[in-house]
Scaffold this active site. Sequence first.
Site, mmCIF file in Angstrom:
data_model
loop_
_atom_site.group_PDB
_atom_site.id
_atom_site.type_symbol
_atom_site.label_atom_id
_atom_site.label_comp_id
_atom_site.label_asym_id
_atom_site.label_seq_id
_atom_site.Cartn_x
_atom_site.Cartn_y
_atom_site.Cartn_z
ATOM 1 N N GLU A 184 -2.941 10.528 3.173
ATOM 2 C CA GLU A 184 -4.149 10.769 3.962
ATOM 3 C C GLU A 184 -4.144 12.220 4.417
ATOM 4 O O GLU A 184 -3.184 12.671 5.035
ATOM 5 C CB GLU A 184 -4.185 9.845 5.189
ATOM 6 C CG GLU A 184 -4.157 8.374 4.837
ATOM 7 C CD GLU A 184 -4.473 7.469 6.025
ATOM 8 O OE1 GLU A 184 -4.383 7.934 7.179
ATOM 9 O OE2 GLU A 184 -4.815 6.307 5.789
ATOM 10 N N GLU A 242 0.852 -1.199 0.000
ATOM 11 C CA GLU A 242 0.000 0.000 0.000
ATOM 12 C C GLU A 242 0.887 1.247 0.000
ATOM 13 O O GLU A 242 1.899 1.270 0.682
ATOM 14 C CB GLU A 242 -0.853 -0.058 1.277
ATOM 15 C CG GLU A 242 -1.868 1.022 1.435
ATOM 16 C CD GLU A 242 -2.730 0.837 2.716
ATOM 17 O OE1 GLU A 242 -2.984 -0.322 3.124
ATOM 18 O OE2 GLU A 242 -3.106 1.849 3.297
ATOM 19 N N ASP A 265 0.248 5.322 0.664
ATOM 20 C CA ASP A 265 -0.830 6.140 1.233
ATOM 21 C C ASP A 265 -0.604 7.629 1.265
ATOM 22 O O ASP A 265 0.447 8.073 1.721
ATOM 23 C CB ASP A 265 -0.934 5.829 2.736
ATOM 24 C CG ASP A 265 -1.711 4.597 3.021
ATOM 25 O OD1 ASP A 265 -2.684 4.363 2.318
ATOM 26 O OD2 ASP A 265 -1.316 3.883 3.960
#
Length: 289
Positions: free
Chosen positions: A109, A105, A107
């Site tokens: 955010e 993953e 990411d």
Amino acid sequence: MGQARAQLLASLAAFYLILAVSHVAGNMADNIDIMWGSSKWVTDSTGQQAIAMTLDRYTSSAIRSKNAYRFSRVDMDIKLVPGNSAGTVTTLYMITEGQWQTHDEIDLEFLGNSSGQPYTLHTNMYARGKGGREKQYRLWFDPTQDYHTYTIIWNRDWTLILVDNKLLRQIKNKLMYGVPYPFYQPMRMYATIWNADDWATQGGRVKTDWSQAPFTAYFRNYRATSCTSYQSSSICGEGSTSPRGWLNQELDETRKQQLREVDSKYKIYDYCTDRKRFKNGFPAECMAE
Ligand SMILES: *[C@@H]1O[C@H](CO)[C@@H](O)[C@H](O)[C@H]1NC(C)=O
């Protein structure tokens, strides 16, 4: 005869080189699926197609790319929730779809905040199920006033995160030193908006004010350039070159300079300097790039 053959081979080679890089642009609806929540297609003030993704008391929202990629560059223009966005988290990430224990993953955010307080851009990577590589940043603009372009470049050697084409973070492939790196599994692009008021804003002290709901973030102009769809990833074997440059992208002086500037001015957390957390020594990937 020999010459004609050589010409034919050359034009075939050029043909396959073009095929090897699939490029997605234009109609975003052709490339993105709305997964759940109350997201909807809208036409923004400039006439462009965008997705309005909302969070309310009852539901979060998510979209994802129709394609999975093994090595890619994805760009998305995002305008974040304005005003009091405390407790909300808007995300853009790439993730594998196999077993969670071995998932990869990458990411981004965006942690919301009270009116007038800055967003935090939280970044992380998981490889073979192992995460814990958090770095956080302030942005050098108000991300709620206008669209800005957020980019993930994922190739064999590096993962790069760019904001308005400025390099924010780079993660080097250190598989060679036994550090997991997303390499073997294809990933899909996802974007979500959800409630995380137990931790997101000022450590969870500031809660989501549901009287302000729905909270809306806008996504538009999704672009993806991938080596190939993963089914035929062999075409991207070692040593292949990309006419678009991102596949074998190296860090030139401009990029290195951008990184130094971001590190010194905008980085607010780096796990590689968190001595309290790593009392017994930093993870192996924290050694100099
Ligand atoms: C919100 O604002 C406060 C005060 O400026 C700041 O300390 C914090 O890092 C900001 N971001 C988040 C996600 O809490």
